[in-house]
Design a protein around this motif. Structure first.
Motif, short mmCIF file in Angstrom:
data_model
loop_
_atom_site.label_atom_id
_atom_site.label_comp_id
_atom_site.label_asym_id
_atom_site.label_seq_id
_atom_site.Cartn_x
_atom_site.Cartn_y
_atom_site.Cartn_z
N ILE A 97 0.76 -1.32 0.19
CA ILE A 97 0.06 0.02 0.05
C ILE A 97 0.94 1.15 0.07
CG2 ILE A 97 -1.84 1.11 1.34
CD1 ILE A 97 -2.70 -1.66 0.23
N TYR A 98 0.35 2.17 -1.01
CA TYR A 98 1.21 3.43 -1.02
C TYR A 98 0.49 4.53 -0.61
CZ TYR A 98 4.42 0.72 -3.86
OH TYR A 98 5.19 -0.32 -4.31
N GLN A 99 0.69 5.37 0.66
CA GLN A 99 -0.09 6.42 0.93
C GLN A 99 0.51 7.79 0.96
OE1 GLN A 99 -3.46 6.23 2.05
NE2 GLN A 99 -2.98 8.48 2.01
N THR A 100 0.02 8.68 0.15
CA THR A 100 0.45 10.03 0.33
C THR A 100 -0.03 10.73 1.59
OG1 THR A 100 0.67 10.22 -2.12
CG2 THR A 100 0.68 12.43 -0.95
N LEU A 101 0.82 11.33 2.40
CA LEU A 101 0.42 11.82 3.50
C LEU A 101 0.54 13.51 3.23
CD1 LEU A 101 2.59 9.99 6.49
CD2 LEU A 101 0.18 9.79 5.71
N ILE A 102 1.56 14.07 2.68
CA ILE A 102 1.39 15.39 2.23
C ILE A 102 1.93 15.40 0.90
CG2 ILE A 102 1.56 16.28 4.54
CD1 ILE A 102 4.54 16.78 4.34
N LYS A 103 1.98 16.56 0.41
CA LYS A 103 2.51 16.68 -0.96
C LYS A 103 3.86 16.22 -1.33
CE LYS A 103 3.61 20.34 -4.57
NZ LYS A 103 3.66 21.83 -4.59
N ASP A 104 4.73 16.17 -0.53
CA ASP A 104 5.99 15.80 -1.10
C ASP A 104 6.38 14.49 -0.05
OD1 ASP A 104 6.53 17.63 -2.80
OD2 ASP A 104 6.76 19.00 -1.07
N LEU A 105 5.70 13.64 0.51
CA LEU A 105 5.78 12.66 1.32
C LEU A 105 5.06 11.58 1.01
CD1 LEU A 105 7.77 11.30 3.74
CD2 LEU A 105 6.05 12.20 5.30
N GLN A 106 5.41 10.33 0.87
CA GLN A 106 4.68 9.15 0.54
C GLN A 106 5.10 7.92 1.49
OE1 GLN A 106 3.16 7.10 -3.40
NE2 GLN A 106 5.17 6.49 -2.93
N ILE A 107 4.44 7.17 2.02
CA ILE A 107 4.81 6.18 2.80
C ILE A 107 4.26 5.02 2.44
CG2 ILE A 107 5.03 7.45 5.19
CD1 ILE A 107 2.37 6.04 6.08
N SER A 108 4.82 3.87 2.69
CA SER A 108 4.36 2.40 1.87
C SER A 108 4.63 1.46 2.95
CB SER A 108 4.98 2.14 0.79
OG SER A 108 6.65 1.96 1.00
N PHE A 109 3.64 0.40 2.92
CA PHE A 109 3.76 -0.86 3.63
C PHE A 109 3.29 -1.96 3.11
CE2 PHE A 109 0.00 1.22 5.20
CZ PHE A 109 -0.92 0.21 4.97
N GLY A 110 3.64 -3.26 3.49
CA GLY A 110 3.18 -4.38 2.72
C GLY A 110 3.66 -5.72 3.37
N TYR A 111 3.20 -6.78 2.69
CA TYR A 111 3.46 -7.93 3.24
C TYR A 111 3.30 -9.11 2.04
CZ TYR A 111 2.12 -12.80 5.25
OH TYR A 111 2.12 -14.05 5.59
N LEU A 112 4.27 -10.08 2.14
CA LEU A 112 4.44 -11.25 1.29
C LEU A 112 4.59 -12.73 2.04
CD1 LEU A 112 7.14 -9.87 -1.15
CD2 LEU A 112 4.82 -9.99 -1.58
N TYR A 113 3.92 -13.48 1.30
CA TYR A 113 3.88 -14.95 1.89
C TYR A 113 4.50 -15.60 0.79
CZ TYR A 113 2.68 -19.59 3.63
OH TYR A 113 2.73 -20.69 4.18
N THR A 114 5.42 -16.68 1.29
CA THR A 114 6.17 -17.30 0.18
C THR A 114 6.25 -18.76 0.53
OG1 THR A 114 7.49 -15.61 -0.60
CG2 THR A 114 8.34 -17.70 -1.21
#
Length: 359
Positions: free
Chosen positions: A205-222
């Motif tokens: 997931i990619y989330q724009t918090l303010i104009k110049d800042l984006q955070i992301s988080f995620g999960y993979l199962y293998t």
């Protein structure tokens, strides 16, 4: 990918009149690698002490490598206003003092915009040969005892088939990408019991918090299903070979932040942290397969990048990557052995220069 006035267009962007259908990207990437074969402290010391001469087929623990890559992409609009992109690429890391470690990847991909906010990509990559390191092969020990010749190279060929779906949410500040990946590993003749089929599922997931800042988080199962035998008369359940089957959880989080322009040039910093937990599932006796019975691993990876646009179509990235693995077992019988074979720390530091030509 569609190039509009030299810029990359994705799902949700509105193409302008001038469209560049072809893009050629070229990169060179010199970097320093502190531990090219991911050795634990025990084997690093043995290398420097000139012990186990059959084990070490390298000239140094660390090395300077130069990466090269080239990619060609064709983009156009075939279905209504939806963008289609077809690309192919080549990547290689060439090690200066240890050519045994040099390797390359070939890849192709097809990306299709489905709606104004949804796109999908299919990809395939192929590694002809990847050298891991030399290990002592038990089958050779049976005939030759504990001699230098029993250390055999562990190399593999890999096929990788990937699929992702990218979705822009209606509120536009959130994007999600869903992954499926299938990989096939084919080991050299000394280690065919390690052939495996690997499946990966996950999201980011990619989330724009303010104009110049984006955070992301995620999960993979293998999951990795290893062959577990090396003779035509055997099956995994009746084999006397290693079974490296395992499953893995990967968690990751990161950010990208645009910085104030430097000499009128755009620049940004990004960081990504990954945490992996791996558990091996063999049902062999620990005496028969001490490397895998009860084994679990914790892997840590940190990637830090600083990107600066130099001139039109030319940019550079300074990067620092850090890796660590802590492996163990509940059993006193193989805990130290697993740690000696699989623990490591490593870092890479370097620069990437990227050039893109559109036409």
């Amino acid at each position: 990918m569609l190039l509009v006035n030299g810029q990359v267009a994705f799902a949700g962007d509105k193409p302008k009149k001038k469209v560049d259908k072809w893009a050629l990207t070229l990169s060179i990437n010199p970097f320093y690698d502190s531990n090219i074969l991911k050795y634990s402290d025990k084997y690093i010391q043995r290398f420097y002490n000139r012990e186990d001469p059959g084990r070490f087929h390298i000239n140094s623990i660390d090395d300077l490598s130069i990466g090269y890559s080239a990619g060609l992409t064709f983009s156009d609009i075939f279905f209504g206003k939806m963008i289609t992109a077809l690309g192919a690429g080549y990547d290689s890391d060439a090690y200066t003092y240890n050519s045994i470690k040099t390797w390359a990847t070939f890849n192709v991909h097809l990306r299709q915009q489905i709606t104004s906010s949804t796109s999908v990509q299919f990809s395939y990559s192929y590694i002809p040969e990847f050298y891991v390191r030399h290990f002592r092969d038990d089958d050779w020990v049976y005939y030759f005892g504990y001699t230098d010749i029993t250390f055999q190279p562990y190399t593999f060929t890999k096929d990788d088939f990937g699929l992702w779906i990218h979705q822009i949410m209606p509120w536009r500040t959130t994007r999600a990408r869903f992954y499926f990946d299938y990989s096939r590993y084919f080991l050299n003749e000394a280690y065919t019991e390690y052939d495996s089929n690997d499946y990966t599922f996950g999201f980011r997931i990619y989330q724009t918090l303010i104009k110049d800042l984006q955070i992301s988080f995620g999960y993979l199962y293998t999951t990795s299903d290893a062959k577990g035998y090396d003779e035509s008369t055997e099956t995994k359940s009746m084999s006397d070979d290693s079974d490296a089957s395992n499953y893995e959880h990967t968690y990751f989080a990161g950010f990208q932040m645009n910085l104030p322009k430097l000499f009128s040039r755009s620049n940004f910093i990004s960081a990504d942290f990954q945490y992996q937990r791996t558990f091996f599932t063999t049902e062999e006796f620990v005496e028969l397969d001490p490397l895998h019975v009860g084994r679990y691993e914790y892997n840590y990876r940190l990637f830090i990048n600083y990107n600066l646009s130099l001139i039109n179509n030319l940019s550079t990235t300074l990067f620092y990557n850090w890796y660590a693995r802590d492996a163990s077992s509940p059993s006193d019988y193989n805990r130290e052995y697993i740690s000696d074979e699989k623990d490591y720390t490593q870092y890479r530091i370097g620069i990437t220069i990227n050039y893109m030509i559109t036409f």
